[in-house]
Motif scaffolding. Structure first.
Motif, mmCIF file in Angstrom:
data_model
loop_
_atom_site.group_PDB
_atom_site.id
_atom_site.type_symbol
_atom_site.label_atom_id
_atom_site.label_comp_id
_atom_site.label_asym_id
_atom_site.label_seq_id
_atom_site.Cartn_x
_atom_site.Cartn_y
_atom_site.Cartn_z
ATOM 1 N N ALA A 72 0.832 -1.202 0.000
ATOM 2 C CA ALA A 72 0.000 0.000 0.000
ATOM 3 C C ALA A 72 0.867 1.252 0.000
ATOM 4 O O ALA A 72 1.991 1.251 0.492
ATOM 5 N N SER A 73 0.330 2.308 -0.581
ATOM 6 C CA SER A 73 1.058 3.574 -0.639
ATOM 7 C C SER A 73 0.060 4.715 -0.695
ATOM 8 O O SER A 73 -0.724 4.815 -1.643
ATOM 9 N N GLU A 74 0.079 5.577 0.306
ATOM 10 C CA GLU A 74 -0.790 6.750 0.313
ATOM 11 C C GLU A 74 -0.463 7.654 -0.877
ATOM 12 O O GLU A 74 -1.355 8.228 -1.504
ATOM 13 N N ALA A 75 0.825 7.774 -1.189
ATOM 14 C CA ALA A 75 1.249 8.651 -2.279
ATOM 15 C C ALA A 75 0.710 8.169 -3.623
ATOM 16 O O ALA A 75 0.475 8.971 -4.533
ATOM 17 N N MET A 76 0.507 6.861 -3.749
ATOM 18 C CA MET A 76 -0.007 6.286 -4.997
ATOM 19 C C MET A 76 -1.527 6.278 -5.015
ATOM 20 O O MET A 76 -2.133 5.818 -5.979
ATOM 21 N N GLY A 77 -2.138 6.750 -3.919
ATOM 22 C CA GLY A 77 -3.586 6.714 -3.827
ATOM 23 C C GLY A 77 -4.107 5.330 -3.534
ATOM 24 O O GLY A 77 -5.295 5.048 -3.732
ATOM 25 N N GLN A 78 -3.247 4.443 -3.055
ATOM 26 C CA GLN A 78 -3.615 3.064 -2.752
ATOM 27 C C GLN A 78 -3.444 2.850 -1.254
ATOM 28 O O GLN A 78 -2.342 2.679 -0.751
ATOM 29 N N HIS A 79 -4.554 2.855 -0.532
ATOM 30 C CA HIS A 79 -4.505 2.801 0.924
ATOM 31 C C HIS A 79 -4.417 1.379 1.463
ATOM 32 O O HIS A 79 -4.207 1.185 2.654
ATOM 33 N N GLN A 80 -4.573 0.401 0.593
ATOM 34 C CA GLN A 80 -4.440 -1.005 0.941
ATOM 35 C C GLN A 80 -3.519 -1.662 -0.085
ATOM 36 O O GLN A 80 -3.291 -1.112 -1.167
ATOM 37 N N PRO A 81 -2.935 -2.824 0.246
ATOM 38 C CA PRO A 81 -2.181 -3.550 -0.784
ATOM 39 C C PRO A 81 -3.024 -3.677 -2.044
ATOM 40 O O PRO A 81 -4.234 -3.902 -1.978
ATOM 41 N N PHE A 82 -2.405 -3.529 -3.190
ATOM 42 C CA PHE A 82 -3.169 -3.456 -4.429
ATOM 43 C C PHE A 82 -2.541 -4.314 -5.514
ATOM 44 O O PHE A 82 -1.372 -4.657 -5.466
ATOM 45 N N ARG A 83 -3.354 -4.628 -6.504
ATOM 46 C CA ARG A 83 -2.930 -5.509 -7.589
ATOM 47 C C ARG A 83 -2.141 -4.745 -8.656
ATOM 48 O O ARG A 83 -2.555 -3.682 -9.118
ATOM 49 N N GLY A 84 -1.027 -5.340 -9.042
ATOM 50 C CA GLY A 84 -0.260 -4.852 -10.179
ATOM 51 C C GLY A 84 0.107 -6.041 -11.052
ATOM 52 O O GLY A 84 -0.345 -7.168 -10.807
ATOM 53 N N TRP A 85 0.898 -5.815 -12.084
ATOM 54 C CA TRP A 85 1.314 -6.893 -12.976
ATOM 55 C C TRP A 85 2.806 -6.775 -13.235
ATOM 56 O O TRP A 85 3.310 -5.688 -13.523
ATOM 57 N N ARG A 86 3.487 -7.889 -13.126
ATOM 58 C CA ARG A 86 4.927 -7.895 -13.362
ATOM 59 C C ARG A 86 5.232 -8.798 -14.552
ATOM 60 O O ARG A 86 4.698 -9.912 -14.648
ATOM 61 N N ALA A 91 12.372 -6.474 -17.786
ATOM 62 C CA ALA A 91 11.340 -6.644 -16.762
ATOM 63 C C ALA A 91 10.601 -5.333 -16.598
ATOM 64 O O ALA A 91 11.177 -4.244 -16.785
ATOM 65 N N ALA A 92 9.330 -5.422 -16.268
ATOM 66 C CA ALA A 92 8.525 -4.212 -16.059
ATOM 67 C C ALA A 92 7.458 -4.490 -15.025
ATOM 68 O O ALA A 92 7.028 -5.630 -14.835
ATOM 69 N N LEU A 93 7.045 -3.437 -14.374
ATOM 70 C CA LEU A 93 5.968 -3.493 -13.396
ATOM 71 C C LEU A 93 4.884 -2.531 -13.841
ATOM 72 O O LEU A 93 5.160 -1.368 -14.137
ATOM 73 N N LEU A 94 3.646 -3.009 -13.887
ATOM 74 C CA LEU A 94 2.508 -2.183 -14.275
ATOM 75 C C LEU A 94 1.650 -1.946 -13.037
ATOM 76 O O LEU A 94 1.280 -2.897 -12.340
ATOM 77 N N MET A 95 1.335 -0.684 -12.771
ATOM 78 C CA MET A 95 0.663 -0.335 -11.519
ATOM 79 C C MET A 95 -0.505 0.618 -11.743
ATOM 80 O O MET A 95 -0.375 1.601 -12.469
ATOM 81 N N PRO A 96 -1.641 0.354 -11.103
ATOM 82 C CA PRO A 96 -2.720 1.343 -11.101
ATOM 83 C C PRO A 96 -2.390 2.440 -10.096
ATOM 84 O O PRO A 96 -1.997 2.164 -8.957
ATOM 85 N N VAL A 97 -2.534 3.674 -10.517
ATOM 86 C CA VAL A 97 -2.176 4.821 -9.685
ATOM 87 C C VAL A 97 -3.338 5.808 -9.705
ATOM 88 O O VAL A 97 -3.956 6.024 -10.753
ATOM 89 N N VAL A 98 -3.633 6.396 -8.559
ATOM 90 C CA VAL A 98 -4.691 7.391 -8.468
ATOM 91 C C VAL A 98 -4.047 8.771 -8.338
ATOM 92 O O VAL A 98 -3.344 9.049 -7.362
ATOM 93 N N ALA A 99 -4.258 9.603 -9.341
ATOM 94 C CA ALA A 99 -3.756 10.983 -9.304
ATOM 95 C C ALA A 99 -4.806 11.855 -8.641
ATOM 96 O O ALA A 99 -5.874 12.099 -9.201
ATOM 97 N N THR A 100 -4.513 12.307 -7.447
ATOM 98 C CA THR A 100 -5.438 13.193 -6.754
ATOM 99 C C THR A 100 -5.235 14.633 -7.240
ATOM 100 O O THR A 100 -4.220 14.959 -7.837
ATOM 101 N N GLY A 101 -6.206 15.467 -6.982
ATOM 102 C CA GLY A 101 -6.051 16.880 -7.336
ATOM 103 C C GLY A 101 -6.432 17.227 -8.751
ATOM 104 O O GLY A 101 -6.074 18.296 -9.246
ATOM 105 N N GLY A 102 -7.166 16.333 -9.442
ATOM 106 C CA GLY A 102 -7.670 16.682 -10.764
ATOM 107 C C GLY A 102 -8.723 17.774 -10.652
ATOM 108 O O GLY A 102 -9.241 18.062 -9.573
#
Length: 222
Positions: free
Chosen positions: A82-96, A103-114
């Motif tokens: 989990a990462s508050e900075a990423m907008g993910q307050h709980q462990p979250f799903r990504g893809w590696r 190698a690459a990591l794909l992550m859903p990210v929430v941009a706050t402040g839109g």
């Protein structure tokens, strides 16, 4: 003169019952049609949404990994811290994805402040800490202004490709109006500002978590 014969009166109760039955049958048929249409529409929307997600996952992969079958990509789902900075307050799903030296990591990210709320992104980062791609997956920004963050509306989002925390320097991770290197939209600075800062936070997240994010012995299934 003989009085005209009056037609026999039908019982009022029977007429009311017949009307009620007709209305009830109509309601049942209508409800069935609506339910069936909703089910078909829901399934179609779900299928389209899933196909769109698959397409976006491929788009944010490094060029050397874009021929990886989507099944293999989905099989490599991982749970990320989990990462508050990423907008993910709980462990979250990504893809590696890892193949050979790539190698690459794909992550859903929430941009706050839109301008009109949160902006949801999918960010790809390779093992060298470079952005392999960014796509907007959901937003409510103003049509004709803020929606230029969508790839189908402009190529603005592709300016993140190949960027890292060293390119540009920390002060460059802002829109031009704030002294940075990323273009702002005329009349819609708030939207690109939120996206730029979110992508930078994604890179900082990967740097802070370290190489463990790319290790194949990490738990593969969420």
């Amino acid at each position: 003169m003989t009085a005209p014969t009056q037609p026999p009166k039908r019982p009022m109760g029977r007429a009311i019952l017949r009307s009620a039955l007709s209305l009830g049958l109509f309601a049942i048929v209508t409800a069935g049609v609506v339910a069936g249409t909703r089910t078909l529409t829901f399934d179609r929307i779900a299928d389209n949404r899933q196909a769109s997600q698959y397409r976006v996952l491929k788009e944010v992969l490094p060029e050397a990994l874009r021929d990886v079958p989507i099944e293999a990509l989905l099989d490599n789902a991982v749970m990320l811290p989990a990462s508050e900075a990423m907008g993910q307050h709980q462990p979250f799903r990504g893809w590696r994805v890892k193949r050979g030296d790539n190698a690459a990591l794909l992550m859903p990210v929430v941009a706050t402040g839109g301008y009109n709320g949160d902006i949801h992104l999918l960010v790809g980062v390779d093992q060298d800490g470079r952005v392999s791609g960014v796509r907007v997956t959901r937003h409510q920004e103003t049509p004709g202004l803020g929606d230029k963050i969508e790839r189908r509306k402009s190529d603005w989002i592709t300016d993140f490709n190949g960027r890292s925390l060293e390119d540009p320097a920390p002060e460059g991770w802002e829109v031009t109006k704030d002294g940075g290197e990323f273009d702002a939209f005329t009349g819609a600075t708030i939207t690109p500002r939120a996206v730029v800062r979110a992508v930078k936070r994604s890179l900082e997240y990967v740097e802070a978590e370290g190489d463990s994010l790319f290790q194949a012995d990490q738990e593969d299934q969420p």
